[in-house]
Motif scaffolding. Sequence first.
Motif, PDB file in Angstrom:
ATOM      1  N   GLN A  85       0.870  -1.173   0.000  1.00 31.86           N
ATOM      2  CA  GLN A  85       0.000   0.000   0.000  1.00 31.86           C
ATOM      3  C   GLN A  85       0.907   1.224   0.000  1.00 31.86           C
ATOM      4  O   GLN A  85       1.337   1.670   1.064  1.00 31.86           O
ATOM      5  CB  GLN A  85      -0.911   0.015   1.226  1.00 31.86           C
ATOM      6  CG  GLN A  85      -1.903  -1.126   1.247  1.00 31.86           C
ATOM      7  CD  GLN A  85      -2.817  -1.066   2.447  1.00 31.86           C
ATOM      8  OE1 GLN A  85      -2.467  -0.548   3.491  1.00 31.86           O
ATOM      9  NE2 GLN A  85      -3.998  -1.615   2.290  1.00 31.86           N
ATOM     10  N   ASP A  86       1.225   1.726  -1.185  1.00 34.62           N
ATOM     11  CA  ASP A  86       2.209   2.808  -1.351  1.00 34.62           C
ATOM     12  C   ASP A  86       3.533   2.362  -0.741  1.00 34.62           C
ATOM     13  O   ASP A  86       4.110   1.398  -1.190  1.00 34.62           O
ATOM     14  CB  ASP A  86       1.704   4.122  -0.743  1.00 34.62           C
ATOM     15  CG  ASP A  86       0.465   4.639  -1.452  1.00 34.62           C
ATOM     16  OD1 ASP A  86       0.418   4.538  -2.693  1.00 34.62           O
ATOM     17  OD2 ASP A  86      -0.447   5.114  -0.772  1.00 34.62           O
ATOM     18  N   THR A  87       4.003   3.035   0.315  1.00 44.70           N
ATOM     19  CA  THR A  87       5.258   2.636   0.957  1.00 44.70           C
ATOM     20  C   THR A  87       5.011   1.716   2.149  1.00 44.70           C
ATOM     21  O   THR A  87       5.946   1.274   2.797  1.00 44.70           O
ATOM     22  CB  THR A  87       6.044   3.873   1.449  1.00 44.70           C
ATOM     23  OG1 THR A  87       5.224   4.602   2.363  1.00 44.70           O
ATOM     24  CG2 THR A  87       6.440   4.758   0.277  1.00 44.70           C
ATOM     25  N   ASP A  88       3.752   1.440   2.443  1.00 50.45           N
ATOM     26  CA  ASP A  88       3.381   0.604   3.586  1.00 50.45           C
ATOM     27  C   ASP A  88       2.993  -0.796   3.110  1.00 50.45           C
ATOM     28  O   ASP A  88       2.923  -1.061   1.922  1.00 50.45           O
ATOM     29  CB  ASP A  88       2.208   1.241   4.348  1.00 50.45           C
ATOM     30  CG  ASP A  88       2.544   2.634   4.858  1.00 50.45           C
ATOM     31  OD1 ASP A  88       3.742   2.937   5.013  1.00 50.45           O
ATOM     32  OD2 ASP A  88       1.609   3.413   5.094  1.00 50.45           O
ATOM     33  N   PHE A  89       2.738  -1.675   4.082  1.00 55.37           N
ATOM     34  CA  PHE A  89       2.324  -3.036   3.773  1.00 55.37           C
ATOM     35  C   PHE A  89       1.116  -3.426   4.600  1.00 55.37           C
ATOM     36  O   PHE A  89       0.994  -3.024   5.757  1.00 55.37           O
ATOM     37  CB  PHE A  89       3.456  -4.035   4.081  1.00 55.37           C
ATOM     38  CG  PHE A  89       4.635  -3.900   3.184  1.00 55.37           C
ATOM     39  CD1 PHE A  89       4.630  -4.469   1.918  1.00 55.37           C
ATOM     40  CD2 PHE A  89       5.755  -3.201   3.587  1.00 55.37           C
ATOM     41  CE1 PHE A  89       5.718  -4.335   1.082  1.00 55.37           C
ATOM     42  CE2 PHE A  89       6.850  -3.067   2.766  1.00 55.37           C
ATOM     43  CZ  PHE A  89       6.831  -3.639   1.509  1.00 55.37           C
ATOM     44  N   ALA A  90       0.256  -4.207   3.993  1.00 57.28           N
ATOM     45  CA  ALA A  90      -0.843  -4.856   4.710  1.00 57.28           C
ATOM     46  C   ALA A  90      -0.531  -6.342   4.711  1.00 57.28           C
ATOM     47  O   ALA A  90      -0.258  -6.928   3.657  1.00 57.28           O
ATOM     48  CB  ALA A  90      -2.165  -4.589   4.015  1.00 57.28           C
ATOM     49  N   LEU A  91      -0.515  -6.927   5.879  1.00 57.55           N
ATOM     50  CA  LEU A  91      -0.285  -8.363   6.010  1.00 57.55           C
ATOM     51  C   LEU A  91      -1.598  -9.028   6.377  1.00 57.55           C
ATOM     52  O   LEU A  91      -2.362  -8.492   7.184  1.00 57.55           O
ATOM     53  CB  LEU A  91       0.735  -8.646   7.118  1.00 57.55           C
ATOM     54  CG  LEU A  91       2.084  -7.949   7.015  1.00 57.55           C
ATOM     55  CD1 LEU A  91       2.932  -8.282   8.225  1.00 57.55           C
ATOM     56  CD2 LEU A  91       2.781  -8.356   5.739  1.00 57.55           C
ATOM     57  N   THR A  92      -1.851 -10.166   5.789  1.00 56.21           N
ATOM     58  CA  THR A  92      -3.009 -10.971   6.164  1.00 56.21           C
ATOM     59  C   THR A  92      -2.466 -12.253   6.764  1.00 56.21           C
ATOM     60  O   THR A  92      -1.759 -12.999   6.085  1.00 56.21           O
ATOM     61  CB  THR A  92      -3.902 -11.276   4.948  1.00 56.21           C
ATOM     62  OG1 THR A  92      -4.300 -10.037   4.361  1.00 56.21           O
ATOM     63  CG2 THR A  92      -5.135 -12.052   5.365  1.00 56.21           C
ATOM     64  N   LEU A  93      -2.759 -12.459   8.031  1.00 57.64           N
ATOM     65  CA  LEU A  93      -2.299 -13.656   8.734  1.00 57.64           C
ATOM     66  C   LEU A  93      -3.503 -14.541   9.018  1.00 57.64           C
ATOM     67  O   LEU A  93      -4.535 -14.057   9.500  1.00 57.64           O
ATOM     68  CB  LEU A  93      -1.621 -13.295  10.061  1.00 57.64           C
ATOM     69  CG  LEU A  93      -0.219 -12.699   9.960  1.00 57.64           C
ATOM     70  CD1 LEU A  93      -0.273 -11.243   9.579  1.00 57.64           C
ATOM     71  CD2 LEU A  93       0.508 -12.863  11.275  1.00 57.64           C
ATOM     72  N   PHE A  94      -3.368 -15.812   8.707  1.00 57.62           N
ATOM     73  CA  PHE A  94      -4.398 -16.790   9.017  1.00 57.62           C
ATOM     74  C   PHE A  94      -3.899 -17.577  10.221  1.00 57.62           C
ATOM     75  O   PHE A  94      -2.864 -18.239  10.157  1.00 57.62           O
ATOM     76  CB  PHE A  94      -4.657 -17.704   7.823  1.00 57.62           C
ATOM     77  CG  PHE A  94      -5.296 -16.981   6.668  1.00 57.62           C
ATOM     78  CD1 PHE A  94      -6.671 -16.906   6.568  1.00 57.62           C
ATOM     79  CD2 PHE A  94      -4.520 -16.351   5.717  1.00 57.62           C
ATOM     80  CE1 PHE A  94      -7.266 -16.223   5.513  1.00 57.62           C
ATOM     81  CE2 PHE A  94      -5.092 -15.671   4.658  1.00 57.62           C
ATOM     82  CZ  PHE A  94      -6.479 -15.603   4.553  1.00 57.62           C
ATOM     83  N   VAL A  95      -4.647 -17.472  11.305  1.00 56.22           N
ATOM     84  CA  VAL A  95      -4.252 -18.069  12.571  1.00 56.22           C
ATOM     85  C   VAL A  95      -5.317 -19.087  12.968  1.00 56.22           C
ATOM     86  O   VAL A  95      -6.515 -18.785  12.969  1.00 56.22           O
ATOM     87  CB  VAL A  95      -4.111 -16.991  13.669  1.00 56.22           C
ATOM     88  CG1 VAL A  95      -3.724 -17.613  14.990  1.00 56.22           C
ATOM     89  CG2 VAL A  95      -3.078 -15.951  13.242  1.00 56.22           C
ATOM     90  N   SER A  96      -4.876 -20.276  13.310  1.00 50.73           N
ATOM     91  CA  SER A  96      -5.792 -21.332  13.723  1.00 50.73           C
ATOM     92  C   SER A  96      -6.147 -21.123  15.195  1.00 50.73           C
ATOM     93  O   SER A  96      -5.353 -21.407  16.089  1.00 50.73           O
ATOM     94  CB  SER A  96      -5.139 -22.697  13.519  1.00 50.73           C
ATOM     95  OG  SER A  96      -6.030 -23.714  13.878  1.00 50.73           O
ATOM     96  N   SER A  97      -7.333 -20.580  15.417  1.00 48.44           N
ATOM     97  CA  SER A  97      -7.804 -20.314  16.767  1.00 48.44           C
ATOM     98  C   SER A  97      -9.320 -20.208  16.749  1.00 48.44           C
ATOM     99  O   SER A  97      -9.904 -19.672  15.796  1.00 48.44           O
ATOM    100  CB  SER A  97      -7.207 -19.006  17.292  1.00 48.44           C
ATOM    101  OG  SER A  97      -7.730 -18.693  18.560  1.00 48.44           O
ATOM    102  N   ASP A  98      -9.952 -20.703  17.797  1.00 48.37           N
ATOM    103  CA  ASP A  98     -11.406 -20.574  17.906  1.00 48.37           C
ATOM    104  C   ASP A  98     -11.802 -19.189  18.388  1.00 48.37           C
ATOM    105  O   ASP A  98     -12.919 -18.750  18.153  1.00 48.37           O
ATOM    106  CB  ASP A  98     -11.963 -21.620  18.883  1.00 48.37           C
ATOM    107  CG  ASP A  98     -11.824 -23.037  18.344  1.00 48.37           C
ATOM    108  OD1 ASP A  98     -11.791 -23.196  17.107  1.00 48.37           O
ATOM    109  OD2 ASP A  98     -11.735 -23.974  19.156  1.00 48.37           O
ATOM    110  N   ARG A  99     -10.892 -18.529  19.068  1.00 54.51           N
ATOM    111  CA  ARG A  99     -11.204 -17.219  19.656  1.00 54.51           C
ATOM    112  C   ARG A  99     -10.500 -16.110  18.883  1.00 54.51           C
ATOM    113  O   ARG A  99      -9.280 -16.132  18.716  1.00 54.51           O
ATOM    114  CB  ARG A  99     -10.795 -17.188  21.118  1.00 54.51           C
ATOM    115  CG  ARG A  99     -11.590 -18.206  21.952  1.00 54.51           C
ATOM    116  CD  ARG A  99     -11.292 -18.097  23.399  1.00 54.51           C
ATOM    117  NE  ARG A  99     -11.388 -16.697  23.796  1.00 54.51           N
ATOM    118  CZ  ARG A  99     -10.912 -16.223  24.940  1.00 54.51           C
ATOM    119  NH1 ARG A  99     -10.303 -17.016  25.773  1.00 54.51           N
ATOM    120  NH2 ARG A  99     -11.034 -14.951  25.233  1.00 54.51           N
ATOM    121  N   LEU A 100     -11.273 -15.131  18.459  1.00 51.22           N
ATOM    122  CA  LEU A 100     -10.747 -14.013  17.699  1.00 51.22           C
ATOM    123  C   LEU A 100      -9.689 -13.238  18.493  1.00 51.22           C
ATOM    124  O   LEU A 100      -8.639 -12.888  17.960  1.00 51.22           O
ATOM    125  CB  LEU A 100     -11.889 -13.080  17.281  1.00 51.22           C
ATOM    126  CG  LEU A 100     -11.501 -11.852  16.487  1.00 51.22           C
ATOM    127  CD1 LEU A 100     -10.782 -12.226  15.197  1.00 51.22           C
ATOM    128  CD2 LEU A 100     -12.738 -11.025  16.182  1.00 51.22           C
TER     129      LEU A 100
END
Length: 110
Positions: free
Chosen positions: A56-71
């Motif tokens: 995102q321009d000079t920044d980054f968006a990371l999407t992490l998939f975490v195995s957990s029942d609780r947000l």
Amino acid sequence: MQMIHVFLTARTPPCLSPPDAGRFAPAAPALADIPAMVTSCARQDDALQHVAAHRQDTDFALTLFVSSDRLADAERAAMAICRRAVALCPALGQYSIRSAEAGFVAAYYE
């Protein structure tokens, strides 16, 4: 499985004025290398399954998939992983974590 978005913002060195910051700032890490950097900082109890990175321009968006029942547990794990990555990976050391939040899935609420 929880999907958590973590946003990394590039830091401008305090000694540089904004017009000079681009000339002397370290190069941004290659987008393709970021998931491996972040994954390398995960521990087994973080339950990290996958990482995707988006510029995102000079920044980054990371999407992490975490195995957990609780947000809340998944958000804590994602923040811990990204804090370690920013602290331990020299290429990510020029970034700070702006926020970490769950992805909104509109279809769930319709």
